[in-house]
Enzyme design. Structure first.
Site, PDB file in Angstrom:
ATOM      1  N   ILE A 193       0.829  -1.217   0.000  1.00 34.64           N
ATOM      2  CA  ILE A 193       0.000   0.000   0.000  1.00 34.64           C
ATOM      3  C   ILE A 193       0.866   1.270   0.000  1.00 34.64           C
ATOM      4  O   ILE A 193       2.031   1.236   0.385  1.00 34.64           O
ATOM      5  CB  ILE A 193      -0.969   0.013   1.213  1.00 34.64           C
ATOM      6  CG1 ILE A 193      -0.214  -0.189   2.533  1.00 34.64           C
ATOM      7  CG2 ILE A 193      -2.039  -1.054   1.048  1.00 34.64           C
ATOM      8  CD1 ILE A 193      -1.098  -0.050   3.764  1.00 34.64           C
ATOM      9  N   LYS A 219       2.394  -4.918   3.439  1.00 30.90           N
ATOM     10  CA  LYS A 219       3.563  -4.030   3.512  1.00 30.90           C
ATOM     11  C   LYS A 219       3.116  -2.576   3.355  1.00 30.90           C
ATOM     12  O   LYS A 219       2.706  -2.151   2.285  1.00 30.90           O
ATOM     13  CB  LYS A 219       4.591  -4.349   2.423  1.00 30.90           C
ATOM     14  CG  LYS A 219       5.911  -3.640   2.757  1.00 30.90           C
ATOM     15  CD  LYS A 219       6.821  -3.419   1.599  1.00 30.90           C
ATOM     16  CE  LYS A 219       6.548  -2.192   0.806  1.00 30.90           C
ATOM     17  NZ  LYS A 219       6.723  -0.905   1.515  1.00 30.90           N
ATOM     18  N   THR A 273       1.796   3.928 -11.081  1.00 26.45           N
ATOM     19  CA  THR A 273       1.658   3.134 -12.299  1.00 26.45           C
ATOM     20  C   THR A 273       2.998   2.505 -12.676  1.00 26.45           C
ATOM     21  O   THR A 273       3.042   1.357 -13.137  1.00 26.45           O
ATOM     22  CB  THR A 273       1.112   4.031 -13.433  1.00 26.45           C
ATOM     23  OG1 THR A 273      -0.203   4.449 -13.041  1.00 26.45           O
ATOM     24  CG2 THR A 273       1.021   3.286 -14.753  1.00 26.45           C
ATOM     25  N   GLU A 293      -4.306  -0.958  -8.157  1.00 26.41           N
ATOM     26  CA  GLU A 293      -4.975   0.353  -8.039  1.00 26.41           C
ATOM     27  C   GLU A 293      -3.872   1.383  -8.198  1.00 26.41           C
ATOM     28  O   GLU A 293      -3.043   1.553  -7.299  1.00 26.41           O
ATOM     29  CB  GLU A 293      -5.611   0.520  -6.647  1.00 26.41           C
ATOM     30  CG  GLU A 293      -6.682  -0.482  -6.310  1.00 26.41           C
ATOM     31  CD  GLU A 293      -8.041  -0.095  -6.840  1.00 26.41           C
ATOM     32  OE1 GLU A 293      -8.152   0.943  -7.523  1.00 26.41           O
ATOM     33  OE2 GLU A 293      -8.996  -0.847  -6.589  1.00 26.41           O
ATOM     34  N   CYS A 327      -5.161   9.701  -5.307  1.00 35.12           N
ATOM     35  CA  CYS A 327      -5.056   9.128  -6.657  1.00 35.12           C
ATOM     36  C   CYS A 327      -6.198   9.606  -7.547  1.00 35.12           C
ATOM     37  O   CYS A 327      -6.029   9.790  -8.741  1.00 35.12           O
ATOM     38  CB  CYS A 327      -5.056   7.618  -6.565  1.00 35.12           C
ATOM     39  SG  CYS A 327      -6.406   7.023  -5.557  1.00 35.12           S
ATOM     40  N   GLU A 424       0.622  12.773 -13.392  1.00 33.89           N
ATOM     41  CA  GLU A 424       0.068  12.919 -12.051  1.00 33.89           C
ATOM     42  C   GLU A 424       0.998  13.809 -11.222  1.00 33.89           C
ATOM     43  O   GLU A 424       2.176  13.500 -11.069  1.00 33.89           O
ATOM     44  CB  GLU A 424       0.008  11.524 -11.437  1.00 33.89           C
ATOM     45  CG  GLU A 424      -0.835  11.427 -10.219  1.00 33.89           C
ATOM     46  CD  GLU A 424      -0.876  10.013  -9.680  1.00 33.89           C
ATOM     47  OE1 GLU A 424       0.126   9.287  -9.822  1.00 33.89           O
ATOM     48  OE2 GLU A 424      -1.907   9.650  -9.108  1.00 33.89           O
TER      49      GLU A 424
END
Ligand code: NAD
Length: 514
Positions: A193, A219, A273, A293, A327, A424
């Protein structure tokens, strides 16, 4: 320095030498907004003197806290003060192996054999303990990650508990989730995560996996591991059987060791990504199941018939709160030409009122950027926007001397080819563009490699349905933004990943159906 007065704010055009936040190299056309003392509040700090931070956090394996094999630790820093909060154990492949073995034992001997109604009881117990300790956990989340206490207290923690409650309810009802089919757990899930919603991402991963009868090795991100270790204490308190959840801390290498372990059945990843692509390659040719995700570059679309004040408020919360570390942040704003000037004026006035600073202060709107690395990334992208000819409007909120900060900002004069329209930023920076027709809005909104989320603002219900059906985004909000609920699935298209978390859909990645 040239300066001209506007109706309610001062606009300062920076000269060539001046740098933004000390880091922008060539601020060609930047404007600073200042509302002065008009909007200042007396300090309202959340108490944190009762928080019991451990000097060192160990790994959580087999229901116990154990030292890492390597004996190595790294520091976790409070990004608002740059103070070291604690040392975090660095797990290597040997620790990962122990954690996976412990999860496998717990899976075979206890968890997969336990009836769903009993698993559900553990999840309810965990949810209640999270509620009991939610204030303490919210303060820890804010200290370790830099997000405002307003957000960790009012959004993160209630949602964390709600996820455990929600999936506790599914644990004994899987036959209704998949009517006519039998759902079996997969085995051991490796879950990785990010740092923007540390406890919430842990809940999104752990709760459905456990409800379905899997055991887990989690983790957390290296900059925000502390609350995950406090969650481990809650698992102990809830008497969750040893090894059902194991938590290993460390950076990318630790995550890679988890992904590469041969006895993992499922990898669930939330993060960038670029790392998601590495994971796709790593699991190719294995039997491991994978859900990703990943990042996003959401468009918020404002039509001329939209309630403009409401829309601007939605835009503000969609990009500036949580420092833009979201995100699904609405980091592109598409405005229909007829209301462009009105929207820009309101946006400019509103960002000048946002309070940036101590995230533990209950009045703070924008807290600290999570790490120096992230701040550098934001500055680099803002710099690229200026270099490519966009115009920057930025609040001149006074930033604390220590810590990592970035003022709320937006760009106008952005074209689709600018990096700030494609990449992003993951910071409080918005790229504003215009459109004339609904078709143009759809084309612009979809013109990105990502497909995580979008927002539509209009008075017309029919327009909402027409536009939403053509947007390639996993989640589309209409006349609101960034609203979450454990019953709603969340996930992306294209380079934003695949698989859904939340809702009944969130069970599917953790079961084999026959
Ligand atoms: P990141 O990809 O750098 O790190 C995410 C996690 O992966 C961390 O725990 C990290 O230690 C681990 N990791 C790094 N390299 C790895 C490797 N080679 N193998 C295995 N694990 C590895 O991302 P980040 O910078 O921590 O988080 C920000 C990103 O996460 C943004 O791109 C954001 O959009 C995305 N994100 C997506 C969602 C979503 O639901 N789609 C939610 C939150 C964040």
């Amino acid at each position: 320095m040239p300066r001209k007065n506007l109706r309610r704010s001062a606009i300062v055009v920076l000269d060539q030498e001046k740098t933004l936040n000390g880091r922008v190299a060539v601020p060609l056309r930047a404007r600073h907004l200042d509302f002065g003392e008009k909007w200042s509040y007396a300090p309202a700090p959340e108490a944190h003197d009762y928080i019991k931070l451990q000097p060192r956090y160990q790994l959580f394996i087999g229901g116990k806290f154990v030292a890492p094999r390597s004996g190595k630790y790294f520091a976790s820093i409070n990004p608002a003060t740059e103070e070291k909060l604690a040392e975090i154990a660095e797990a290597d492949a040997r620790d990962i192996d122990l954690a996976v073995k412990s999860a496998r034992r717990a899976y075979k001997n206890v968890w997969s054999k336990m009836p769903g109604r009993e698993r559900g009881k553990f999840l309810y117990r965990i949810a209640r303990l999270i509620q009991e300790k939610s204030r303490e956990l919210a303060v820890l989340e804010t200290m370790d990650g830099g997000k405002t206490i307003k957000e960790s207290r009012d959004i993160d923690l209630p949602l964390v508990a709600a996820h455990f409650f929600y999936y506790a309810g599914w644990a004994d009802k899987l036959e209704y989730a998949f009517p006519g089919r039998t759902a079996r757990p997969l085995g051991v899930a490796g879950q990785i995560i990010p740092w923007n919603f540390p406890l919430l991402m842990a809940a999104w991963k752990l709760a459905p996996a456990l409800a379905c009868g899997n055991t887990c090795v989690l983790k957390p991100a290296e900059t925000t591991s502390i609350t995950a270790m406090h969650l481990a204490q809650i698992f102990q308190e809830a008497e969750l059987p040893d090894g059902v959840v194991n938590i290993v801390t460390g950076a990318g290498e630790t995550g890679k060791a988890l992904v590469d372990h041969s006895d993992i059945n499922k990898i669930a990843f939330t993060g960038s990504t670029s790392v998601g692509k590495l994971l796709t390659q790593a699991v190719a040719g294995t039997n491991k199941r994978l859900t990703l995700e990943l990042g996003g570059k959401a468009a918020n679309i404002i039509f001329e018939d939209a309630p403009i004040d409401q829309a601007v408020e939605g835009i503000i919360s969609g990009i500036y709160f949580n420092q833009g570390h979201v995100c699904c942040a609405g980091s592109r704003l598409l405005v229909q030409e007829g209301v462009f000037r009105a929207v820009i004026r309101k946006l400019r006035d509103r960002i000048a009122t946002l309070r940036v600073g101590n995230p533990l202060d209950k009045n703070t709107d924008i807290g600290a950027i999570n790490s120096r690395m992230q701040l550098d990334k934001i500055c680099e992208l803002v710099d690229s926007g200026l270099q490519q000819g966009a115009e920057l409007v930025q609040s001149s909120a006074k930033l604390p001397a220590k810590g990592y900060w970035y003022p709320p900002s937006f760009f106008t004069g952005v074209t689709a080819s600018h990096r700030i329209a494609q990449e992003e930023i993951f910071g409080p920076v918005l790229s504003v563009m215009t459109f004339r027709t609904p078709e143009e809005a759809i084309e612009r909104a979809n013109n990105t490699p990502y497909g995580l989320s979008a927002g539509v603002w209009t008075d017309k219900g029919s327009k909402i349905f027409k536009i939403v059906s053509k947007l390639r985004a996993g989640v589309v909000w209409a006349n609101t933004y960034n609203k979450f609920d454990p019953t709603s699935p969340f996930g992306g298209y294209k380079e934003s990943g695949f698989g859904r978390e939340g809702g009944r859909h969130g069970l599917l990645p953790y079961v084999a159906l026959s």
